[in-house]
Design an enzyme around this catalytic site. Structure first.
Site, PDB file in Angstrom:
ATOM      1  N   GLY A 253      92.098  16.037 101.591  1.00  0.00           N
ATOM      2  CA  GLY A 253      90.735  16.480 101.364  1.00  0.00           C
ATOM      3  C   GLY A 253      90.625  17.452 100.207  1.00  0.00           C
ATOM      4  N   CYS A 254      91.696  17.610  99.448  1.00  0.00           N
ATOM      5  CA  CYS A 254      91.644  18.531  98.311  1.00  0.00           C
ATOM      6  C   CYS A 254      91.887  17.735  97.038  1.00  0.00           C
ATOM      7  CB  CYS A 254      92.721  19.585  98.429  1.00  0.00           C
ATOM      8  SG  CYS A 254      93.179  19.967 100.103  1.00  0.00           S
TER       9      CYS A 254
END
Ligand SMILES: Cc1ncc(COP(=O)(O)O)c(C=O)c1O
Lengths: 138, 403
Positions: free
Chosen positions: A51-52
């Site tokens: 998610g980064c």
């Protein structure tokens, strides 16, 4: 050394740069480059913090009641931050890791890296380090 | 020729300093900054005009309603539609969801999108397919970011119900020849509905939905100098009544009883609940702002920035531009060999340059190029050549720091 002592050491190390952010980042980038590369077998899907923008892999272990991390990132600035975290946490007890406030990040002027935008994943990584420390010590 | 100095003076935020540098704002694809006329219209609305609309008999409510409805007129003429074809939504994403949830098409239908779509023009259709045993098909692209239009024709079958396509790629800036594509699709099967995602075209070029002949056209206010939280769903005349409601409530009815409700006709049927009135008022002002400069002048100015910036970028060793040509809106995606976009973006920010780095909500497109993300610079009417020089210098310094 305690977490706080290591934090103070890092603060001193960064003090010489004063307002020179370029110098500071150069140092951070050097730290990133010198972070020992994580074993390929530890770069698993499970170890990736998702998610980064920049991917971070984190591998955690316990030895004689002390926690040890190895990590990697595909972005060098993130890697530099990761190197700092590992330096502070490695060889500490789970309790100390969980309780660490990590104020040095603010003091060395890199607090934007702990902002909750998911851009660099550092905040997620710190949380993951703390969680892993708890799990391993149980 | 536009008067850049005069235009820049209208954007208060451009005076902001970032890390002791002047702000260079090149993240316009994400959202644009707002001119004073738009900001003032919102302030004025709350200072002098605020009331709920379509409800009260009192003067304020009547005037607010008139303001809101005249915004509908302004926006509709901005894209050459009719007033009754304009539904106000919360943005592009909302608009696409309303269509995807509202279409009266048979289960098992096929929906065609393209490889370069924004997630907002993929996920609502993917969800429809999951729930209705449908099939999502993808128009492939070429390395230069252009669509393989020939392939589109072979994707169409008698089950094809919708083609949902972006007008301008938010990641690459590539402009799709939508008029030609719509003609082709309709020639194959008149019943296929075409939705065009105009989120990245409306800010940069003049739009004529009538001439385009699409069935649905969607865009967001915040990417075209208007406030966040408002957007538009254009529905071609005659199609609106066939669209099922996916949300309903106050403001949409003629009469309600527990047994039966009679809805109003037209756009209001889709605008359940109190809308984002001040944003819609601001959107009308944003259209007027763009008209006052001239949308074609905006395109021309931004195109010159695009050409200049791409030339400068090409001169830097290791820079790879995706869709490296100029048949684009003012959007440039690139990478620097050996560098992570996040690192480059972090350092650019330190020099005051705001760009975006990541997958830009187009992961399937990133997969096509086999990359994690890109560095994207996207321009607006207030940007100037001198800012590109600052950006290029900052980029060079950043690359040096990283290597
Ligand atoms: C092409 C495209 N479609 C859809 C969207 C989604 O717009 P919004 O977030 O305003 O709904 C965007 C915004 O990034 C876009 O660029």
């Amino acid at each position: 050394m305690s977490i706080e002592e290591i934090e103070n050491e890092i603060i001193q190390e960064f003090e010489i740069f004063g307002d020179d952010w370029e110098g500071k980042y150069e140092h951070l980038i050097d730290l990133g480059k010198s972070l020992p590369i994580i074993n390929q077998e530890n770069k698993t899907e499970e170890n990736i913090i998702k998610g980064c923008q920049s991917r971070v892999w984190l591998n955690s272990a316990i030895k004689n009641g002390k926690i040890f991390f190895t990590a990697d990132s595909d972005a060098i600035i993130t890697k530099g931050m990761v190197a700092l975290m590992i330096r502070v946490f490695n060889g500490q007890s789970a309790k100390d890791i969980v309780e660490a406030k990590l104020e040095f990040i603010n003091k060395i002027g890199l607090k934007e890296h702990l902002s909750p935008t998911r851009a660099n994943g550092l905040l997620s990584m710190v949380n993951r380090m703390k969680l892993d420390a708890i799990k391993l010590s149980q | 020729m536009i008067d850049s100095k005069h235009i820049r003076e209208q954007f208060p935020i451009l005076n902001k300093r970032i890390n002791n540098n002047s702000l260079v704002y090149f993240d316009n694809g994400a959202t644009t900054q707002k001119p004073k006329v738009v900001i003032d219209s919102v302030v004025k609305y709350y200072s002098e005009q605020n009331a709920n609309i379509h409800r009260g008999v009192h003067t304020l409510s009547r005037e607010a309603t008139e303001l809101f409805e005249s915004a509908r007129q302004t926006v509709s003429s901005f894209i050459n539609s009719k007033t009754e074809e304009i539904i106000f939504t919360s943005g592009t994403t909302d608009s696409i969801n309303i269509v995807a949830n509202g279409l009266d098409i048979p289960k098992g239908s096929e929906i065609i999108v393209s490889q370069m779509e924004h997630h907002s023009n993929i996920l609502p259709w993917q969800l429809w397919c999951e729930r209705n045993n449908g099939k999502l098909k993808v128009i492939p692209i070429n390395r230069d970011g252009t669509l393989q239009i020939k392939k589109l024709e072979s994707l169409i079958t008698h089950n094809t119900a919708v083609v949902a396509l972006t007008h301008v790629s938010n990641t690459l800036g590539v402009i799709n020849p939508v008029n030609e594509i719509i003609q082709k699709v309709k020639a194959i099967d008149q019943r296929i509905l075409v939705l065009i995602d105009g989120a990245q075209s409306v800010p940069h070029m003049s739009i004529d939905v009538k001439n385009m002949d699409c069935d649905f056209f969607v865009f967001s206010g915040h990417k075209m100098y208007a406030p966040t939280g408002c957007g538009v769903l254009y529905v071609k005349k005659g199609l609106m009544d066939q669209l099922k409601l996916s949300k309903t409530g106050g403001g949409t009815i003629k009469t309600v009883s527990f047994e039966r409700t009679e809805y109003v006709n037209g756009p209001l049927r889709f605008e359940a609940g109190t809308p984002n009135i001040e944003a819609v008022v601001g959107l009308a002002k944003a259209c007027e702002f763009m008209n006052s400069i001239g949308v074609n002048n905006i395109s021309e100015h931004e195109h010159s920035l695009l050409v200049y910036a791409q030339n400068e970028l090409r001169a830097i060793e290791g820079v790879e531009i995706y869709a490296d040509h100029s048949n684009k809106a003012a959007v440039i995606s690139f990478n620097v060999k050996g560098q992570h976009p996040f690192d480059v973006g972090t350092l650019l920010d330190k020099y005051g340059v705001a760009i975006r780095t990541d997958h830009h909500c187009t992961q399937p497109l990133m997969n096509y190029y086999g990359i994690q993300g890109t560095i994207r610079a996207s321009f607006a009417i207030y940007n100037v050549k001198e800012e590109i020089d600052i950006f290029i210098e900052a980029l060079k310094k950043g690359i040096k720091l990283l290597s």
